[in-house]
Design a protein around this motif. Structure first.
Motif, PDB file in Angstrom:
ATOM      1  N   TRP A 181      13.283  34.639  -8.445  1.00 36.82           N
ATOM      2  CA  TRP A 181      12.629  35.020  -7.178  1.00 36.82           C
ATOM      3  C   TRP A 181      13.152  34.170  -6.016  1.00 36.82           C
ATOM      4  CZ3 TRP A 181       9.247  32.125  -4.008  1.00 36.82           C
ATOM      5  CH2 TRP A 181       8.736  32.846  -2.917  1.00 36.82           C
ATOM      6  N   MET A 217      16.231  35.529  -4.301  1.00 37.06           N
ATOM      7  CA  MET A 217      16.178  36.860  -3.707  1.00 37.06           C
ATOM      8  C   MET A 217      16.003  36.832  -2.190  1.00 37.06           C
ATOM      9  SD  MET A 217      13.866  38.691  -6.703  1.00 37.06           S
ATOM     10  CE  MET A 217      13.848  40.359  -6.039  1.00 37.06           C
ATOM     11  N   ALA A 271       7.876  42.250 -11.195  1.00 39.05           N
ATOM     12  CA  ALA A 271       7.704  42.953  -9.920  1.00 39.05           C
ATOM     13  C   ALA A 271       6.367  42.618  -9.279  1.00 39.05           C
ATOM     14  CB  ALA A 271       7.830  44.461 -10.130  1.00 39.05           C
ATOM     15  N   VAL A 295       6.657  39.133  -7.764  1.00 37.71           N
ATOM     16  CA  VAL A 295       7.442  39.216  -6.536  1.00 37.71           C
ATOM     17  C   VAL A 295       6.577  39.725  -5.387  1.00 37.71           C
ATOM     18  CG1 VAL A 295       9.360  40.414  -5.404  1.00 37.71           C
ATOM     19  CG2 VAL A 295       9.662  39.479  -7.708  1.00 37.71           C
ATOM     20  N   ASP A 334       5.941  37.443  -2.242  1.00 37.24           N
ATOM     21  CA  ASP A 334       6.502  37.925  -0.972  1.00 37.24           C
ATOM     22  C   ASP A 334       5.460  37.921   0.145  1.00 37.24           C
ATOM     23  OD1 ASP A 334       8.981  38.261  -2.036  1.00 37.24           O
ATOM     24  OD2 ASP A 334       8.973  40.445  -2.014  1.00 37.24           O
ATOM     25  N   ASP A 369      10.312  40.898   1.914  1.00 34.28           N
ATOM     26  CA  ASP A 369      10.364  41.963   0.919  1.00 34.28           C
ATOM     27  C   ASP A 369      11.640  41.725   0.108  1.00 34.28           C
ATOM     28  OD1 ASP A 369      10.695  44.294  -0.575  1.00 34.28           O
ATOM     29  OD2 ASP A 369       9.888  45.597   0.995  1.00 34.28           O
ATOM     30  N   SER A 370      11.496  41.077  -1.032  1.00 31.49           N
ATOM     31  CA  SER A 370      12.657  40.618  -1.789  1.00 31.49           C
ATOM     32  C   SER A 370      13.482  41.767  -2.343  1.00 31.49           C
ATOM     33  CB  SER A 370      12.212  39.690  -2.924  1.00 31.49           C
ATOM     34  OG  SER A 370      11.645  38.499  -2.409  1.00 31.49           O
ATOM     35  N   PHE A 371      12.831  42.797  -2.864  1.00 31.37           N
ATOM     36  CA  PHE A 371      13.588  43.929  -3.401  1.00 31.37           C
ATOM     37  C   PHE A 371      14.331  44.665  -2.285  1.00 31.37           C
ATOM     38  CE2 PHE A 371      10.531  43.492  -6.977  1.00 31.37           C
ATOM     39  CZ  PHE A 371      11.447  43.401  -8.015  1.00 31.37           C
ATOM     40  N   LEU A 423      17.529  42.855  -1.517  1.00 31.87           N
ATOM     41  CA  LEU A 423      18.625  43.149  -2.443  1.00 31.87           C
ATOM     42  C   LEU A 423      19.319  44.451  -2.049  1.00 31.87           C
ATOM     43  CD1 LEU A 423      17.149  42.310  -5.975  1.00 31.87           C
ATOM     44  CD2 LEU A 423      18.193  40.787  -4.298  1.00 31.87           C
ATOM     45  N   ARG A 424      18.528  45.461  -1.753  1.00 34.54           N
ATOM     46  CA  ARG A 424      19.117  46.761  -1.374  1.00 34.54           C
ATOM     47  C   ARG A 424      19.905  46.643  -0.075  1.00 34.54           C
ATOM     48  NH1 ARG A 424      13.732  48.214  -2.969  1.00 34.54           N
ATOM     49  NH2 ARG A 424      13.716  49.393  -4.942  1.00 34.54           N
ATOM     50  N   LEU A 484      17.189  46.883 -11.051  1.00 34.63           N
ATOM     51  CA  LEU A 484      15.989  47.595 -10.619  1.00 34.63           C
ATOM     52  C   LEU A 484      15.409  48.468 -11.730  1.00 34.63           C
ATOM     53  CD1 LEU A 484      16.987  48.664  -6.985  1.00 34.63           C
ATOM     54  CD2 LEU A 484      15.535  46.750  -7.702  1.00 34.63           C
ATOM     55  N   PRO A 496      13.576  44.995 -14.160  1.00 40.56           N
ATOM     56  CA  PRO A 496      13.643  43.613 -13.663  1.00 40.56           C
ATOM     57  C   PRO A 496      13.192  42.586 -14.692  1.00 40.56           C
ATOM     58  CG  PRO A 496      12.635  45.052 -12.026  1.00 40.56           C
ATOM     59  CD  PRO A 496      12.739  45.843 -13.292  1.00 40.56           C
TER      60      PRO A 496
END
Length: 462
Positions: free
Chosen positions: A270, A273, A308, A311, A315, A321-323, A326-327, A366, A369
């Motif tokens: 985490w 990220m 998730a 996270v 967050d 917003d960690s995910f 990544l995107r 994704l 995870p």
């Protein structure tokens, strides 16, 4: 048996895995070591600690470097360092090429250029006069520009174009200085000049890879022998390993979590990220500090929660917003790779492969995870993630250092050895002339400068 640590290197200057060997004999030993054949545990138990650490490090060095490779493909930090490393290697190479074209009657190159380029003309003359007196022959340096440190603040990242060599020399040097400074800031973040970095990003980077390596050791040799390696790390192993493990252990204690490998990997994943933008919460150190503050105020989370869910909770604390980070980093990196035509001296396939590998890594992560943060499940499912090419770097009398491919035959590398070698060749010369200390003046760097530029390297102390 004397202690012999088998170590690798993941540096985006070679977008694969490099194993370091001392000589051709070491090269032969590693290449003929079948990872599927292991020594009986009873044999290992009868050996001394040095022999145990040596054997286990050789068996699992690929596991350590594999995690670095995949983390670099997944996290925003990896996207930033890869881009900066390509910039530095490419622009530094062009600066070196311009030195070769404009060298006049020069016979030496003062290195590292990070110091020489900032040295005023009168100081350069004094330095060369002293070196000439010591050497007993006239030493002449190429006509390099003086570039004050504040001349780089607004220099945009990216590849420079080759027009006139005089312009390339100035622009290439300015760009490379800015690129190398950016790389250092990333690895040492959060970092203020003149202040000690309490928990630099590189410590988090190593904590993740070491955790995965220890999990591989435990699978191979069992918990008691793995503990011998842990004891060696704690008692006198590499300082950056000790820092990463010590800090994450303290944070786990603050969270009231057991210091299991999974809990450690959940925590450190985490922290990696962060978006690496100007949001104040990008570095692992900042994210860990937020968790410590929240737990000190009474916040608690179950280590059995899905990754998730953790996270999402964490967050909220950081306002991130960690995910999504990544995107966004993958999208940004793909756009960077689409500019492949601008890099005249690098193969377009290198950028296509890097972009595809990063997209594959994101999709795989994704999809599950929890697998990525569970060391056992991660090791079981390695075929889900991109695989790198593998090279062995060894001392060579003729060139200082050389690379030999040793990619396992059953691996399909995301980036081929040939593509990675193209970038490494540019980076090797750029690092030799720009990076300080052992990078530029070790045997490899001296030979590189002599062969490529026809100049003898002399060290600048400034």
């Amino acid at each position: 048996m004397p202690l012999r640590i088998y170590v690798g290197r993941y540096d985006p200057r070679f977008p694969g895995i490099l194993i370091r060997a001392r000589n051709a004999s070491d090269l032969h030993s590693f290449r003929h070591h079948d990872r599927s054949v292991t020594a009986p545990t009873a044999v290992l138990e009868g050996l001394g600690s040095d022999a145990i650490v040596s054997d286990l490090s050789r068996q699992t060095v690929l596991d350590h470097e594999l995690r670095h490779f995949r983390d670099s493909l997944l996290f925003p930090f990896g996207a930033a360092t890869t881009r900066s490393r390509i910039h530095a290697s490419y622009n530094g190479f062009l600066a070196a090429a311009s030195v070769k074209h404009l060298r006049d009657d020069a016979n030496v190159l003062p290195v590292p250029l990070q110091r020489w380029l900032r040295m005023p003309t009168d100081e350069r003359e004094v330095f060369l006069a002293a070196e000439t007196a010591f050497a007993g022959e006239e030493l002449r340096a190429p006509p390099l520009p003086v570039i004050p440190k504040d001349d780089l603040s607004d220099f945009p990242p990216g590849p420079i174009s080759v027009d006139a060599w005089e312009e390339t020399l100035l622009t290439g040097c300015r760009a490379a200085l800015a690129d190398y400074a950016g790389i250092e800031r990333l690895w040492r973040s959060p970092y203020d000049i003149g202040k000690k970095a309490v928990f630099p990003t590189v410590a988090a980077w190593e904590a993740a890879a070491l955790t995965c390596q220890l999990a591989a050791m435990e699978r191979y040799a069992g918990a008691p022998l793995t503990q011998r390696v842990v004891d060696w790390v704690n008692d006198g192993g590499p300082q950056i390993y000790r820092l990463g493990m010590r800090v994450t252990t303290r944070v786990l204690e603050q969270l009231e979590w057991s210091p299991t490998m999974r809990n450690r990997l959940v925590l450190i994943t985490w922290t990696q990220m962060g978006a690496y933008q100007e949001d104040g919460m990008s570095s692992p150190a900042a994210r860990l500090a937020t968790l410590i503050q929240a737990s000190a105020a009474g916040a608690r989370w179950s280590p059995d929660s899905a990754f998730a869910d953790l996270v999402a909770h964490w967050d909220v604390l950081t306002g991130t917003d960690s995910f999504a980070a990544l995107r966004a980093a993958t999208t940004w990196f793909s756009a960077f790779c689409q500019q492949k035509e601008a890099w005249q001296f690098l193969p377009a396939e290198l950028f296509t492969s890097l972009a595809k590998a990063r997209e594959q890594m994101l999709v795989s992560f994704l999809a599950d995870p929890d697998r990525y943060v569970d060391p056992g499940a991660y090791l079981d499912g390695e075929s889900r993630y991109p695989l790198p090419c593998v090279g062995i770097e060894y001392a060579s009398q003729g060139s200082g250092a050389d690379l030999a491919e040793d990619t396992p035959t059953d691996w399909l590398p995301a980036v081929s050895f040939e593509e990675a070698r193209h970038l490494e060749a540019r980076a090797s010369l750029a690092d030799a002339i720009f990076l300080p200390g052992e990078k530029s003046l070790r045997q490899h760097g001296r030979i590189e400068i002599a062969q490529q530029l026809g100049l003898r390297a002399i060290r600048v102390i400034h």
